[in-house]
Design a protein around this motif. Sequence first.
Motif, PDB file in Angstrom:
ATOM      1  N   HIS A 517     -12.109  -0.902 -18.352  1.00  0.00           N
ATOM      2  CA  HIS A 517     -11.072  -0.476 -19.382  1.00  0.00           C
ATOM      3  C   HIS A 517     -10.425  -1.614 -20.068  1.00  0.00           C
ATOM      4  O   HIS A 517     -10.366  -1.508 -21.326  1.00  0.00           O
ATOM      5  CB  HIS A 517     -10.107   0.387 -18.689  1.00  0.00           C
ATOM      6  CG  HIS A 517      -8.621   0.391 -19.555  1.00  0.00           C
ATOM      7  ND1 HIS A 517      -8.578   1.238 -20.910  1.00  0.00           N
ATOM      8  CD2 HIS A 517      -7.639  -0.236 -19.471  1.00  0.00           C
ATOM      9  CE1 HIS A 517      -7.313   1.135 -21.304  1.00  0.00           C
ATOM     10  NE2 HIS A 517      -6.799   0.249 -20.300  1.00  0.00           N
ATOM     11  N   SER A 518     -10.224  -2.654 -19.201  1.00  0.00           N
ATOM     12  CA  SER A 518      -9.574  -3.849 -20.104  1.00  0.00           C
ATOM     13  C   SER A 518     -10.615  -4.547 -20.843  1.00  0.00           C
ATOM     14  O   SER A 518     -10.362  -5.011 -22.154  1.00  0.00           O
ATOM     15  CB  SER A 518      -9.105  -4.943 -18.873  1.00  0.00           C
ATOM     16  OG  SER A 518      -7.894  -4.308 -18.392  1.00  0.00           O
ATOM     17  N   VAL A 521     -10.931  -2.421 -24.254  1.00  0.00           N
ATOM     18  CA  VAL A 521      -9.686  -2.588 -24.744  1.00  0.00           C
ATOM     19  C   VAL A 521      -9.627  -4.065 -25.544  1.00  0.00           C
ATOM     20  O   VAL A 521      -9.289  -4.286 -26.854  1.00  0.00           O
ATOM     21  CB  VAL A 521      -8.399  -2.496 -24.247  1.00  0.00           C
ATOM     22  CG1 VAL A 521      -6.974  -2.932 -24.805  1.00  0.00           C
ATOM     23  CG2 VAL A 521      -8.326  -1.199 -23.540  1.00  0.00           C
ATOM     24  N   ALA A 543      -5.728  -8.768 -23.415  1.00  0.00           N
ATOM     25  CA  ALA A 543      -6.099  -7.659 -22.865  1.00  0.00           C
ATOM     26  C   ALA A 543      -6.776  -7.606 -21.623  1.00  0.00           C
ATOM     27  O   ALA A 543      -6.673  -6.722 -20.997  1.00  0.00           O
ATOM     28  CB  ALA A 543      -7.102  -6.734 -24.208  1.00  0.00           C
ATOM     29  N   HIS A 546      -3.968  -7.438 -19.226  1.00  0.00           N
ATOM     30  CA  HIS A 546      -2.782  -6.617 -19.704  1.00  0.00           C
ATOM     31  C   HIS A 546      -2.630  -5.632 -18.540  1.00  0.00           C
ATOM     32  O   HIS A 546      -1.358  -5.356 -18.029  1.00  0.00           O
ATOM     33  CB  HIS A 546      -2.980  -5.965 -20.715  1.00  0.00           C
ATOM     34  CG  HIS A 546      -3.993  -4.658 -20.975  1.00  0.00           C
ATOM     35  ND1 HIS A 546      -5.180  -4.834 -20.788  1.00  0.00           N
ATOM     36  CD2 HIS A 546      -3.507  -3.329 -20.942  1.00  0.00           C
ATOM     37  CE1 HIS A 546      -5.743  -3.461 -20.793  1.00  0.00           C
ATOM     38  NE2 HIS A 546      -4.768  -2.671 -20.867  1.00  0.00           N
ATOM     39  N   ASP A 547      -3.654  -5.054 -17.630  1.00  0.00           N
ATOM     40  CA  ASP A 547      -3.376  -4.128 -16.585  1.00  0.00           C
ATOM     41  C   ASP A 547      -3.790  -4.625 -15.159  1.00  0.00           C
ATOM     42  O   ASP A 547      -4.100  -3.812 -14.141  1.00  0.00           O
ATOM     43  CB  ASP A 547      -4.461  -2.833 -16.853  1.00  0.00           C
ATOM     44  CG  ASP A 547      -3.590  -1.862 -17.744  1.00  0.00           C
ATOM     45  OD1 ASP A 547      -2.738  -1.958 -17.900  1.00  0.00           O
ATOM     46  OD2 ASP A 547      -4.515  -0.921 -18.451  1.00  0.00           O
ATOM     47  N   HIS A 607       2.486  -4.239 -23.497  1.00  0.00           N
ATOM     48  CA  HIS A 607       1.854  -3.573 -24.080  1.00  0.00           C
ATOM     49  C   HIS A 607       2.034  -2.031 -23.890  1.00  0.00           C
ATOM     50  O   HIS A 607       1.379  -1.284 -24.551  1.00  0.00           O
ATOM     51  CB  HIS A 607       0.348  -3.799 -23.178  1.00  0.00           C
ATOM     52  CG  HIS A 607       0.221  -3.216 -21.994  1.00  0.00           C
ATOM     53  ND1 HIS A 607       0.841  -3.751 -20.750  1.00  0.00           N
ATOM     54  CD2 HIS A 607      -0.431  -2.211 -21.294  1.00  0.00           C
ATOM     55  CE1 HIS A 607       0.293  -3.153 -19.778  1.00  0.00           C
ATOM     56  NE2 HIS A 607      -0.238  -2.115 -20.128  1.00  0.00           N
ATOM     57  N   HIS A 608       2.938  -1.761 -23.123  1.00  0.00           N
ATOM     58  CA  HIS A 608       3.549  -0.226 -23.275  1.00  0.00           C
ATOM     59  C   HIS A 608       4.986  -0.287 -23.685  1.00  0.00           C
ATOM     60  O   HIS A 608       5.285   0.980 -24.318  1.00  0.00           O
ATOM     61  CB  HIS A 608       3.728   0.343 -21.685  1.00  0.00           C
ATOM     62  CG  HIS A 608       2.303   0.717 -20.939  1.00  0.00           C
ATOM     63  ND1 HIS A 608       1.579   1.697 -21.665  1.00  0.00           N
ATOM     64  CD2 HIS A 608       1.682   0.193 -20.303  1.00  0.00           C
ATOM     65  CE1 HIS A 608       0.403   1.719 -20.909  1.00  0.00           C
ATOM     66  NE2 HIS A 608       0.511   0.643 -20.054  1.00  0.00           N
ATOM     67  N   ASP A 657      -4.866  -0.045 -26.607  1.00  0.00           N
ATOM     68  CA  ASP A 657      -4.824   0.415 -25.022  1.00  0.00           C
ATOM     69  C   ASP A 657      -4.491   2.022 -25.099  1.00  0.00           C
ATOM     70  O   ASP A 657      -5.251   2.694 -24.456  1.00  0.00           O
ATOM     71  CB  ASP A 657      -3.785  -0.211 -24.450  1.00  0.00           C
ATOM     72  CG  ASP A 657      -3.549   0.158 -23.033  1.00  0.00           C
ATOM     73  OD1 ASP A 657      -4.538   0.184 -22.114  1.00  0.00           O
ATOM     74  OD2 ASP A 657      -2.468   0.574 -22.536  1.00  0.00           O
ATOM     75  N   SER A 661      -7.520   4.838 -23.893  1.00  0.00           N
ATOM     76  CA  SER A 661      -7.439   5.703 -22.753  1.00  0.00           C
ATOM     77  C   SER A 661      -7.520   7.111 -23.137  1.00  0.00           C
ATOM     78  O   SER A 661      -8.403   8.166 -22.554  1.00  0.00           O
ATOM     79  CB  SER A 661      -6.251   5.594 -22.236  1.00  0.00           C
ATOM     80  OG  SER A 661      -5.934   4.128 -21.646  1.00  0.00           O
TER      81      SER A 661
END
Length: 733
Positions: A517-518, A521, A543, A546-547, A607-608, A657, A661
């Motif tokens: 996913h990263s 993104v 990115a 980020h997670d 990022h959120h 992001d 998703s």
Amino acid sequence: MGSELRRGSVVVRLSLVVLTLLGLAAITRAWRPPAEFHAGQTPLRNLTARVEFKQPDDKATDEARDLARRLATAVYEHDPARVTQLKARVVNELSELASAESLDTVDPEIWASYALPPPAEGTPAPTPEQEQEQFAKLRTVLSEAGQLDAAQATLGEAFAPLERHGLMVRLPPEHEANQKQIQVRRVDSPGFDATVEISETLVENATRQLQRTFEQKLPSLDLAARVFNRIRTALPETLKLDPIATRAEQDRAEAEVVTQYKVFPVGSVLATGSKMLDEASLKLLDAERSAWLHARSSWESVLRFVAATALYGALFVVVAFVLRRHDRGVLSRLPRLVTLLATVLLTVAAMTLANSREWRAEAIPLLLLAMTAAVAYGRINALVMSAATTLIASVGLGLGTYDAVLLLGPASAAAIALDSVRTRSKLLIVGFVAAGVAAALALCVGQLAGLSLLDATQTAVRLALWSVIAASLMTCLLPLVERVFDVQTDLSLLELGDPAHPLLQELVRRAPGTYNHSITVASLAEAATESIGGRALLTRVGAYFHDIGKMLKPQYFVENQSRGDNRHQSLAPAMSTLVIIAHVKDGVDLARQHHLPERIIDFIQQHHGTTLVEYFYRQASSRKEADENAAAVDESAFRYPGPRPQTKEAAVLMIADAVESASRVLVEPTPARIESLVEELAHKRLVDGQFDECGLTLQEVSRVCDSLVKSLTAVYHGRVKYPEQEPSKGVSA
């Protein structure tokens, strides 16, 4: 500026700025005007004295010191024993002559020494009978009662000055002091020095004085003539020059000479217009300026200090507005503000120390500031900071318009050319670009300032050399600059984004779905950031990380779950929300443990933003509707803690992001559906105020959405459907 003020103490920030302004005023000595003229400058008019002043006259001082050495009294050592001994011999000889019964009983040498000189040249010597008569006459005089004692007293009186100050035939050749007086030091009486006239010590003068004394004091002229004839040729030289003591006396006299000054009244012409200033003219101008500064009142100095400090403050305000527009983090974060202020302070101090209109070495600190600011704050901010610093230095150092242009030109070229540092040779290339601009400017300004081609060429070569040297220094200082200013160049970002980084490797191992996913993104966000002119590489590396907080509880995130394995089914919506939100804090903690740069940590935190965890919020709301006794649902408990994106790059990552998703659950990811999804998610965050603090405009949001649509359409592009193959015999499908 409200957010910046809310994040920190206004008093602290203002105090730091005021202290910096006072420091700049102190470094540039803002209370006193700087020198207006320098070597090689050609004034347009005659320069006259504003106040009366005096300047040391080196020539007159040297002449006065030379005269003092020549007038200093030379020191001579005097041994009076030889004079005393001569006196004693003469007294004994007179006693012997007085007591002799006849000439035959007298020592012939003694009698010969008392002989009278012949009256004329060619006169025959006296006969024996005549000598007998002369002796009898002399003996009669000496034999009279008291005459011998009187003669002895006369001899003592006549020899007393000779015993006191000594005798010499003539001044020695090495006598280069006072020609009228000398200082006599008796060897038998240390510490008792006497200053006497040189004429009194000369044998010739002393002989004449003895003759007069004998003629006046002795009983008869015959006796006086005979005694004088005896002494005239026997007078000894008792004075000897002491060169060491004489030199010390001359040094003392020279040291007592005060500096001679030449007085210049008000209106005196110090330099002629249309004539290049030479060293002598500059000395006069410096002396006049010192006198003028001394004559200024304290009130004038205070007014100038306040005016200069206010001007520096105005330049700071301009820089602050530009920074607020292009990099708010500098003002909102106290450490970055302190670093910025300290950098400006050190740059001006270095320019002050290196100030030389001949060498132009003050260009090196300014070039370093321009390149450092370009790396840390961007090209626009670097241009404004370079211009403000140049103006501050111009006011403080008294630089003219041409001087300011020569300094600001290469610095501006360096700031403009330094867009990114992706290779190690980039800074050297920037240095050569600045060198070319500096050389061209120096030649043009030299013509405007009326300099000769040779002088303009020399200035061009020096400025070009300083530009290359500054770029070389910046190449060496780049790692330090990145650490101090907490920035990352593209070069360091490429190293940081290496898939072999320990955190990324751990993410692959623990949460492979999150890693994929990263990566996706990162690809989407990089292209979107590039479409609005942002730092695409920074967004991509941000990115990647980020997670990373999801690796601590990977099974609670859908990209890492297997079919049917949903751990949130056993949790209340509020608890699930806490688990989901916690990945931000966990990611920040992991990043700090692994010493990731603050810029990358910002992506993890922002990022959120403060968005709502909608899925679990709706679940909680549905349960509340189904059960009236259930606790009320607080929307704030289902929001991320933030902060909201502070940079455009962080805002782009937020959209990418969310889009990546959400696009995974599209049943038919056609271009139209993808476009609708992207616009919906971006609009929702825009309305929610997530982009209020990052400076992202509506036009830029539109460009980001277009880029994301293109990228996702390429990812989910349609494929040709192939007919199913028949299974081979004996093998199940």
